[in-house]
Design a protein around this motif. Sequence first.
Motif, mmCIF file in Angstrom:
data_model
loop_
_atom_site.group_PDB
_atom_site.id
_atom_site.type_symbol
_atom_site.label_atom_id
_atom_site.label_comp_id
_atom_site.label_asym_id
_atom_site.label_seq_id
_atom_site.Cartn_x
_atom_site.Cartn_y
_atom_site.Cartn_z
ATOM 1 N N GLU A 10 23.957 -29.765 19.722
ATOM 2 C CA GLU A 10 22.888 -29.008 20.381
ATOM 3 C C GLU A 10 21.521 -29.656 20.231
ATOM 4 O OE1 GLU A 10 23.538 -24.932 18.960
ATOM 5 O OE2 GLU A 10 25.645 -25.495 18.830
ATOM 6 N N GLY A 50 21.588 -27.397 9.790
ATOM 7 C CA GLY A 50 22.313 -26.257 9.222
ATOM 8 C C GLY A 50 23.620 -26.718 8.611
ATOM 9 N N ARG A 51 24.723 -26.351 9.246
ATOM 10 C CA ARG A 51 26.041 -26.710 8.711
ATOM 11 C C ARG A 51 26.336 -28.197 8.881
ATOM 12 N NH1 ARG A 51 29.795 -24.216 12.228
ATOM 13 N NH2 ARG A 51 31.419 -25.172 10.971
ATOM 14 N N HIS A 74 25.305 -29.713 12.522
ATOM 15 C CA HIS A 74 24.856 -28.599 13.371
ATOM 16 C C HIS A 74 23.385 -28.286 13.111
ATOM 17 C CE1 HIS A 74 29.031 -27.161 14.418
ATOM 18 N NE2 HIS A 74 29.275 -27.992 13.428
ATOM 19 N N GLN A 77 20.506 -22.375 12.084
ATOM 20 C CA GLN A 77 20.503 -21.197 12.965
ATOM 21 C C GLN A 77 19.099 -20.641 13.138
ATOM 22 O OE1 GLN A 77 23.339 -18.464 11.174
ATOM 23 N NE2 GLN A 77 24.702 -18.823 12.915
ATOM 24 N N ASP A 78 18.868 -20.060 14.304
ATOM 25 C CA ASP A 78 17.585 -19.406 14.531
ATOM 26 C C ASP A 78 17.436 -18.241 13.552
ATOM 27 O OD1 ASP A 78 17.049 -21.096 16.574
ATOM 28 O OD2 ASP A 78 17.624 -19.720 18.167
ATOM 29 N N ARG A 162 12.823 -20.046 17.454
ATOM 30 C CA ARG A 162 13.443 -20.686 16.286
ATOM 31 C C ARG A 162 13.398 -19.790 15.035
ATOM 32 N NH1 ARG A 162 14.984 -21.337 12.224
ATOM 33 N NH2 ARG A 162 14.941 -23.084 10.778
ATOM 34 N N ASP A 164 12.712 -16.497 15.099
ATOM 35 C CA ASP A 164 12.983 -15.125 15.497
ATOM 36 C C ASP A 164 11.796 -14.201 15.170
ATOM 37 O OD1 ASP A 164 14.395 -13.077 16.591
ATOM 38 O OD2 ASP A 164 15.623 -12.674 14.815
#
Length: 232
Positions: A10, A50-51, A74, A77-78, A162, A164
């Motif tokens: 992504e 992240g991951r 990855h 996460q947002d 990003r 939130d």
Amino acid sequence: MSTAYFRFLERLNDFLPGDQRENFIRVEFRGGQSIKHLVESLGVPHPEIGRVQINSWEGSLDTIAGDGDQVEVHPIQDGCLIEPRFLLDNHLGRLAAYLRMLGFDCLYRNDYEDQELAETLRRDERILLTRDRRLLMRKVVVHGYCPRSLDSLEQLAEVIRRFDLRKRIAPFHRCLRCNHPLESVAKEAVLERLEPLTKRYFDEFQFCPDCKQIYWKGSHYERMQALVEKLT
Ligand SMILES: [Zn+2]
């Protein structure tokens, strides 16, 4: 020499040259290097990650890479696990102003020494916003984001997404000049500092206890109101 293969998912592809995007990238390295080190050598800063999956197992940035490893990286996460307080580097002054307008605590100066930047991040647990990848790669940076766009309004939308921030927007509560929270002030108390037209048409005022700037709901306010509505 060992060899590992990295694929980024992504939005992490934004950091890669076109021919490396979405593909496995072959990396040669001497033994004993962490995934973090190799990932950053490809230009992707660790606060964006992240991951990490290594040969289909869950790994982490601290995992030592092995010969033949296939690594899938990855994006983080947002969301925001800490209080959203920001520190912006010197090219993001307009973004800082927008974030302050929406009520977010933003430190911004155009003469931060790197060392000072590092110390401020550590002290206040701030999120670093910068388009300077090298800065984001510094060890002291735990939380950070590189706005992709060069347009400050698009950067604002990116940061809101990003981290939130939508539900945390509290507009017109913070001084745009110095970041201090504003306080309500009676018109009489600031009367002598107002221009004749402001005096005539406005009754509600806010005041920055730090830099003494006065705010009222003029045309500027209406433009901002429209922006806030668009963003929320
Ligand atoms: Zn102020």
